[in-house]
Motif scaffolding. Sequence first.
Motif, PDB file in Angstrom:
ATOM      1  N   MET A 175      11.535  19.946  -0.229  1.00 32.33           N
ATOM      2  CA  MET A 175      11.030  21.287  -0.519  1.00 32.33           C
ATOM      3  C   MET A 175      11.540  21.731  -1.876  1.00 32.33           C
ATOM      4  SD  MET A 175      11.310  23.367   3.041  1.00 32.33           S
ATOM      5  CE  MET A 175      13.074  23.269   3.073  1.00 32.33           C
ATOM      6  N   PRO A 176      10.702  22.456  -2.621  1.00 29.88           N
ATOM      7  CA  PRO A 176      11.167  22.949  -3.911  1.00 29.88           C
ATOM      8  C   PRO A 176      12.283  23.945  -3.728  1.00 29.88           C
ATOM      9  CG  PRO A 176       9.087  23.939  -3.310  1.00 29.88           C
ATOM     10  CD  PRO A 176       9.349  22.854  -2.315  1.00 29.88           C
ATOM     11  N   ARG A 177      13.262  23.885  -4.619  1.00 30.87           N
ATOM     12  CA  ARG A 177      14.352  24.824  -4.550  1.00 30.87           C
ATOM     13  C   ARG A 177      13.955  26.165  -5.143  1.00 30.87           C
ATOM     14  NH1 ARG A 177      19.498  21.198  -6.677  1.00 30.87           N
ATOM     15  NH2 ARG A 177      19.485  19.671  -4.984  1.00 30.87           N
ATOM     16  N   LYS A 178      14.526  27.219  -4.580  1.00 30.07           N
ATOM     17  CA  LYS A 178      14.290  28.527  -5.147  1.00 30.07           C
ATOM     18  C   LYS A 178      15.053  28.647  -6.462  1.00 30.07           C
ATOM     19  CE  LYS A 178      13.701  30.992  -0.768  1.00 30.07           C
ATOM     20  NZ  LYS A 178      14.210  32.079   0.069  1.00 30.07           N
ATOM     21  N   ARG A 179      14.406  29.237  -7.429  1.00 31.26           N
ATOM     22  CA  ARG A 179      15.094  29.464  -8.691  1.00 31.26           C
ATOM     23  C   ARG A 179      16.101  30.596  -8.555  1.00 31.26           C
ATOM     24  NH1 ARG A 179      10.707  29.346 -13.611  1.00 31.26           N
ATOM     25  NH2 ARG A 179       9.962  27.229 -13.312  1.00 31.26           N
ATOM     26  N   LYS A 180      17.225  30.436  -9.240  1.00 32.26           N
ATOM     27  CA  LYS A 180      18.203  31.504  -9.262  1.00 32.26           C
ATOM     28  C   LYS A 180      17.843  32.475 -10.383  1.00 32.26           C
ATOM     29  CE  LYS A 180      22.034  28.759  -7.468  1.00 32.26           C
ATOM     30  NZ  LYS A 180      23.405  28.271  -7.728  1.00 32.26           N
ATOM     31  N   ALA A 181      17.888  33.726 -10.043  1.00 36.38           N
ATOM     32  CA  ALA A 181      17.561  34.718 -11.056  1.00 36.38           C
ATOM     33  C   ALA A 181      18.637  34.717 -12.121  1.00 36.38           C
ATOM     34  CB  ALA A 181      17.460  36.108 -10.421  1.00 36.38           C
TER      35      ALA A 181
ATOM     36  N   THR B 228       8.045  26.977   4.035  1.00 33.49           N
ATOM     37  CA  THR B 228       8.112  26.345   5.350  1.00 33.49           C
ATOM     38  C   THR B 228       7.290  25.061   5.389  1.00 33.49           C
ATOM     39  OG1 THR B 228       6.233  27.652   6.126  1.00 33.49           O
ATOM     40  CG2 THR B 228       8.444  28.566   6.481  1.00 33.49           C
ATOM     41  N   MET B 229       6.492  24.786   4.356  1.00 35.40           N
ATOM     42  CA  MET B 229       5.662  23.590   4.319  1.00 35.40           C
ATOM     43  C   MET B 229       6.431  22.451   3.671  1.00 35.40           C
ATOM     44  SD  MET B 229       2.780  24.649   5.641  1.00 35.40           S
ATOM     45  CE  MET B 229       1.444  23.575   5.142  1.00 35.40           C
ATOM     46  N   GLU B 230       6.227  21.243   4.185  1.00 31.56           N
ATOM     47  CA  GLU B 230       6.860  20.064   3.620  1.00 31.56           C
ATOM     48  C   GLU B 230       5.876  19.302   2.753  1.00 31.56           C
ATOM     49  OE1 GLU B 230       8.352  17.711   6.786  1.00 31.56           O
ATOM     50  OE2 GLU B 230       9.960  19.114   7.313  1.00 31.56           O
ATOM     51  N   SER B 231       6.387  18.647   1.748  1.00 26.10           N
ATOM     52  CA  SER B 231       5.546  17.846   0.867  1.00 26.10           C
ATOM     53  C   SER B 231       4.927  16.686   1.632  1.00 26.10           C
ATOM     54  CB  SER B 231       6.373  17.324  -0.306  1.00 26.10           C
ATOM     55  OG  SER B 231       5.591  16.484  -1.135  1.00 26.10           O
ATOM     56  N   TYR B 232       3.678  16.343   1.291  1.00 24.71           N
ATOM     57  CA  TYR B 232       2.965  15.249   1.962  1.00 24.71           C
ATOM     58  C   TYR B 232       2.290  14.400   0.890  1.00 24.71           C
ATOM     59  CZ  TYR B 232       0.205  12.854   5.536  1.00 24.71           C
ATOM     60  OH  TYR B 232      -0.337  11.897   6.360  1.00 24.71           O
ATOM     61  N   PRO B 233       2.311  13.074   1.006  1.00 26.77           N
ATOM     62  CA  PRO B 233       1.725  12.213  -0.033  1.00 26.77           C
ATOM     63  C   PRO B 233       0.222  12.441  -0.186  1.00 26.77           C
ATOM     64  CG  PRO B 233       3.123  10.948   1.454  1.00 26.77           C
ATOM     65  CD  PRO B 233       2.943  12.295   2.080  1.00 26.77           C
TER      66      PRO B 233
END
Length: 227
Positions: free
Chosen positions: A1-7, A38-43
């Motif tokens: 999952m992509p990480r949230k950016r820190k402000a 909540t979604m996971e990466s899929y090929p």
Amino acid sequence: MPRKRKASISAPDSKTEESTEEAPPSKQARSETSQTHTMESYPASKVYRLIEPGPVLLVSTGSLTSNTHNIMTIGFHTMLQHDSPALIGACIGPWDASFESLKSLGECVLAVPDASIAEKVVDIGNCSGDEVDKWSTFKLDAVPAETVQAPLVGGPGVIANIECVVVDRRMVSKYNMWVLKAVRAWLNPELKGQARMFHHRGDGTFVVDGEVLNLQERMVKWKEFQD
């Protein structure tokens, strides 16, 4: 999952009076915070497993009268047009023994098997018609069709047969996609109301037709396609 950016936090300019009101979030910040995590990466190379088209089919090609008829299993196909005429797209490539027959005769039969013969249908797809007489090996009934040279697939485990002719070959060389026109169709009355088609999930597992969700009353825009 992509990480949230820190402000990023920067100290206020000493020459500027600190505002008591919080600045509205930028458009980019709103976009990032509104995204779901909540979604996971899929090929992307495996999306065919998510949107497999229709039921597994048997494809009959060649000529029954000249004893050149063959049969194969197919999972990649799709409806292209409802009627006037009904058009079907089917992916059949040169790796299939049936390819040359379809290319030369421009005809075939699409048979819809019942889930009761699912294992046989898979076995048919595991061997080549260049090496095995599938009709006799798998004890299939070859029944003369009305408008095409390829035979219908008979027997209690077949739900329907659709006689087809090739009407467009423009996508064959690039995508191995044949556009077929349905010219005659047949139903097995013994399976009426009891037939269960099965669908390949793209990974060797299958889903069998089950509960029917009837929403015909809500499909007000498509009444002409209902019985």
